[in-house]
Structures are given as C-alpha cells and as structure tokens.
Design a protein around this motif. Structure first.
Motif, PDB file in Angstrom:
ATOM      1  N   SER A 143      68.948  48.231 -27.220  1.00  0.00           N
ATOM      2  CA  SER A 143      69.711  47.890 -28.419  1.00  0.00           C
ATOM      3  C   SER A 143      70.758  46.818 -28.130  1.00  0.00           C
ATOM      4  O   SER A 143      71.079  45.998 -29.002  1.00  0.00           O
ATOM      5  CB  SER A 143      70.379  49.143 -28.990  1.00  0.00           C
ATOM      6  N   ASP A 144      71.283  46.772 -26.905  1.00  0.00           N
ATOM      7  CA  ASP A 144      72.299  45.776 -26.569  1.00  0.00           C
ATOM      8  C   ASP A 144      71.729  44.366 -26.496  1.00  0.00           C
ATOM      9  O   ASP A 144      72.481  43.386 -26.538  1.00  0.00           O
ATOM     10  CB  ASP A 144      72.957  46.118 -25.225  1.00  0.00           C
ATOM     11  N   ASP A 145      70.417  44.241 -26.370  1.00  0.00           N
ATOM     12  CA  ASP A 145      69.788  42.923 -26.281  1.00  0.00           C
ATOM     13  C   ASP A 145      69.611  42.258 -27.637  1.00  0.00           C
ATOM     14  O   ASP A 145      69.388  41.044 -27.707  1.00  0.00           O
ATOM     15  CB  ASP A 145      68.409  43.039 -25.619  1.00  0.00           C
ATOM     16  N   ILE A 146      69.678  43.030 -28.711  1.00  0.00           N
ATOM     17  CA  ILE A 146      69.394  42.506 -30.045  1.00  0.00           C
ATOM     18  C   ILE A 146      70.511  41.562 -30.474  1.00  0.00           C
ATOM     19  O   ILE A 146      71.694  41.917 -30.429  1.00  0.00           O
ATOM     20  CB  ILE A 146      69.238  43.648 -31.055  1.00  0.00           C
ATOM     21  N   THR A 147      70.145  40.356 -30.902  1.00  0.00           N
ATOM     22  CA  THR A 147      71.141  39.373 -31.348  1.00  0.00           C
ATOM     23  C   THR A 147      71.330  39.372 -32.861  1.00  0.00           C
ATOM     24  O   THR A 147      72.396  38.978 -33.349  1.00  0.00           O
ATOM     25  CB  THR A 147      70.747  37.958 -30.906  1.00  0.00           C
ATOM     26  N   ASP A 148      70.291  39.798 -33.604  1.00  0.00           N
ATOM     27  CA  ASP A 148      70.348  39.779 -35.068  1.00  0.00           C
ATOM     28  C   ASP A 148      69.581  40.971 -35.621  1.00  0.00           C
ATOM     29  O   ASP A 148      68.479  41.288 -35.148  1.00  0.00           O
ATOM     30  CB  ASP A 148      69.708  38.501 -35.619  1.00  0.00           C
ATOM     31  N   VAL A 149      70.157  41.617 -36.618  1.00  0.00           N
ATOM     32  CA  VAL A 149      69.467  42.664 -37.358  1.00  0.00           C
ATOM     33  C   VAL A 149      69.380  42.211 -38.809  1.00  0.00           C
ATOM     34  O   VAL A 149      70.405  42.002 -39.471  1.00  0.00           O
ATOM     35  CB  VAL A 149      70.204  44.020 -37.264  1.00  0.00           C
ATOM     36  N   PHE A 150      68.155  42.027 -39.278  1.00  0.00           N
ATOM     37  CA  PHE A 150      67.907  41.546 -40.640  1.00  0.00           C
ATOM     38  C   PHE A 150      67.470  42.738 -41.485  1.00  0.00           C
ATOM     39  O   PHE A 150      66.440  43.356 -41.208  1.00  0.00           O
ATOM     40  CB  PHE A 150      66.823  40.469 -40.617  1.00  0.00           C
ATOM     41  N   ILE A 151      68.242  43.058 -42.503  1.00  0.00           N
ATOM     42  CA  ILE A 151      67.967  44.226 -43.345  1.00  0.00           C
ATOM     43  C   ILE A 151      67.336  43.763 -44.657  1.00  0.00           C
ATOM     44  O   ILE A 151      67.981  43.066 -45.457  1.00  0.00           O
ATOM     45  CB  ILE A 151      69.261  45.008 -43.641  1.00  0.00           C
ATOM     46  N   THR A 152      66.089  44.147 -44.896  1.00  0.00           N
ATOM     47  CA  THR A 152      65.416  43.705 -46.126  1.00  0.00           C
ATOM     48  C   THR A 152      66.126  44.226 -47.365  1.00  0.00           C
ATOM     49  O   THR A 152      66.227  43.526 -48.369  1.00  0.00           O
ATOM     50  CB  THR A 152      63.949  44.167 -46.157  1.00  0.00           C
ATOM     51  N   HIS A 153      66.596  45.456 -47.306  1.00  0.00           N
ATOM     52  CA  HIS A 153      67.443  46.039 -48.346  1.00  0.00           C
ATOM     53  C   HIS A 153      68.088  47.288 -47.774  1.00  0.00           C
ATOM     54  O   HIS A 153      67.673  47.790 -46.724  1.00  0.00           O
ATOM     55  CB  HIS A 153      66.667  46.314 -49.627  1.00  0.00           C
ATOM     56  N   LEU A 154      69.097  47.797 -48.445  1.00  0.00           N
ATOM     57  CA  LEU A 154      69.989  48.784 -47.852  1.00  0.00           C
ATOM     58  C   LEU A 154      69.660  50.231 -48.199  1.00  0.00           C
ATOM     59  O   LEU A 154      70.513  51.112 -48.047  1.00  0.00           O
ATOM     60  CB  LEU A 154      71.441  48.454 -48.239  1.00  0.00           C
ATOM     61  N   HIS A 155      68.446  50.519 -48.631  1.00  0.00           N
ATOM     62  CA  HIS A 155      68.021  51.914 -48.760  1.00  0.00           C
ATOM     63  C   HIS A 155      68.012  52.559 -47.379  1.00  0.00           C
ATOM     64  O   HIS A 155      67.705  51.904 -46.372  1.00  0.00           O
ATOM     65  CB  HIS A 155      66.642  51.999 -49.405  1.00  0.00           C
ATOM     66  N   PHE A 156      68.312  53.855 -47.334  1.00  0.00           N
ATOM     67  CA  PHE A 156      68.592  54.508 -46.052  1.00  0.00           C
ATOM     68  C   PHE A 156      67.434  54.429 -45.059  1.00  0.00           C
ATOM     69  O   PHE A 156      67.653  54.398 -43.846  1.00  0.00           O
ATOM     70  CB  PHE A 156      68.991  55.967 -46.266  1.00  0.00           C
ATOM     71  N   ASP A 157      66.192  54.393 -45.543  1.00  0.00           N
ATOM     72  CA  ASP A 157      65.050  54.380 -44.622  1.00  0.00           C
ATOM     73  C   ASP A 157      64.776  52.993 -44.047  1.00  0.00           C
ATOM     74  O   ASP A 157      63.881  52.827 -43.219  1.00  0.00           O
ATOM     75  CB  ASP A 157      63.797  54.935 -45.299  1.00  0.00           C
TER      76      ASP A 157
END
Length: 286
Positions: A92-106
C-alpha cells in the motif's frame, strides 16, 4: 505500462436489486442466485504501473466496518487488497495515486483504515493522492435519502481531512483526458452523479474500467439496469451509447463486479449489442 487486477474481496448482493425490473427467470440465467436470492459479486480493482506512478482504481469495501455491517453482504473467499497487492510485488505504501470511480462504500472503503488504537481514521495509502471529482464529491457529502446508506462519512471525510484529496478537472462535455493520470475519463450520471469511467490505452488496446456502468455480463441488455441506479432511464441512454461505441471500436471491458468474468468484448447483433468474447486478465495484460 503494466496492468494488474487487484482482488479486494468478494461479496453477495440481492439479485433483484441488481437487476431492477427484470424478472428473476431472466437474470438468473447469467447470474444464478442462491437460496437467499443473493448473487456473487466481486470487488476487482485495477493497478496501473506507468513509469514511476502506481495508480490504483477503486479499493473495495475495506475492513473497518462492523461484523453486523459485513453480515449484510455475505463476504466470501480470502481475497484482500493488501494480499493482492503483495502477490504482484507491491504494498500500500507504493501506491502513488488512488482513483475512485465513485464514493459508494464498495468502491472506496479500502481507501481509509482505522488508526492503530481505533480512535480515528487514516489513509490506507499514505503516499498517494486520492482522486475524485468536485461534482460527485458534493453529491456524496450531501447525500440524498436514496444513496445515504452507500455514502459512509467514515469512508469519505477522512480523504479530505488527510490533505491528499484532489479533483480531476471539470469536464467539458462527457469525456476528458486527464494529463495527471495519463488516461481518459468518461463521466456518466445514471448510477450516481458524475461516476467516472477510466479509458486506458494499453499496447494496441483500449481497456475500459466499467465500475457500475456495466456491473456484470448479465447487464449487457439495455433494460437490465440496477435498482440502485438513481436515474435508470439515463443509465439506459448512457449504456446504449457506450456499448455501441465499445462494439464499434473493439474496447476491452474490465468488469469490476462480475465474480466470474474478468474482461469482455461486445458486438453488434440483430438484438442489439451483446457479448462477443470473454478473457482472463492474464490473457490481455501479459
């Protein structure tokens, strides 16, 4: 560039809710239900290694909710975000970007963890920029009654409080190319306000991360729209337009929620756009 499927876990959802007004006798053929009317659902995320960037698209449910909460979703299998990242040589520390398609919990729950003593929350990806878009963010933090149970404040507000949250540029029309992340984004509004559908150029292919525009193979026929969608008639139009383009251009559709089909292509038929071929991620990414 290299792509990796990341399995954030598996769960089950009510088949009727997943197919709206379509009778069970029809959707049960492609998505067979168990004795409780539940169907298999995956949280299949996508990791993009592009130069010195490691971009993770969506993060699954996470693990910070209560046992009672998770009991509603009948978790199955032993896949997890951390385990799947480790299997492809990252943490997880290697990840530079997290792209969230939408904010539903799943789709976003795995972005935020409990802190060590469970007195508050922290980013699961401490070195990452978290990407959403302003219109959808405003929609999620001021939720309507229909979606309120899907927009969990413990998943969402800590992103902003961390100082790591950024918004993709405001869209001009329904498609933008995001120079920051090196892929295109299609905006759709039928499922929820400004859901983002990434289009990734990979070798000689276009890989489309389908999120909830097309949850499973069983949702290809146009009337097969989830009961969860806030604007189902708009979903019909958006899905029809997209599927025609996907068939014309030979897109490879990466299915986030289909537990048994990873990547598909579609084709034109006399009955409309239908399934063409199915592929494993290994076949397409290697």
């Amino acid at each position: 560039m290299q792509l990796y499927p990341i399995k954030a876990g598996n769960f089950k959802l009510d088949g009727g809710a997943m197919f709206g007004v379509v009778p069970k006798v029809l959707w049960n053929k492609t998505n067979p239900a168990d004795s409780k009317n539940l169907i298999d659902i995956a949280a299949r995320c996508l990791l993009i290694e592009d130069g010195d960037r490691l971009i993770l698209i969506d993060t699954g449910m996470g693990n910070k909710q209560s046992d009672k909460f998770f009991s509603y979703y009948s978790l199955w299998g032993d896949d997890s975000l951390d385990k799947s990242l480790k299997e492809v040589g990252f943490s997880s520390d290697d990840i530079t970007d997290v792209f969230i398609t939408h904010l539903h919990f799943d789709h976003c729950g795995g972005t935020i963890n409990w802190n060590k003593d469970k007195t508050g929350y922290e980013l699961a990806f401490k070195n990452a920029t978290i990407w959403s878009n302003e219109n959808h963010w405003d929609w999620a933090v001021n939720p309507n009654a229909r979606e309120k149970a899907s927009f969990l404040k413990e998943n969402i507000l800590p992103m902003q409080e961390s100082g790591h949250l950024k918004f993709v540029p405001r869209q001009k029309g329904d498609f933008i190319f995001n120079d920051d992340l090196n892929f295109g984004v299609l905006f759709v509004d039928g499922h929820t306000e400004k859901q983002m559908i990434p289009h990734i150029s990979y070798k000689d292919k276009t890989i489309v991360f389908m999120a909830d525009l097309l949850p499973t193979v069983g949702h290809i026929p146009l009337p097969y729209v989830m009961g969860y969608d806030t604007r189902p008639l708009l979903t019909l139009d958006e899905k029809e337009k997209f599927l025609k383009t996907a068939a014309d251009k030979g897109y490879y559709l990466f299915l986030e929620h289909d537990a048994h089909n990873e990547i598909i292509t579609v084709k034109h038929t006399e009955k409309g756009v239908r399934l063409n071929e199915t592929f494993s991620c290994q076949e397409i990414f290697n």
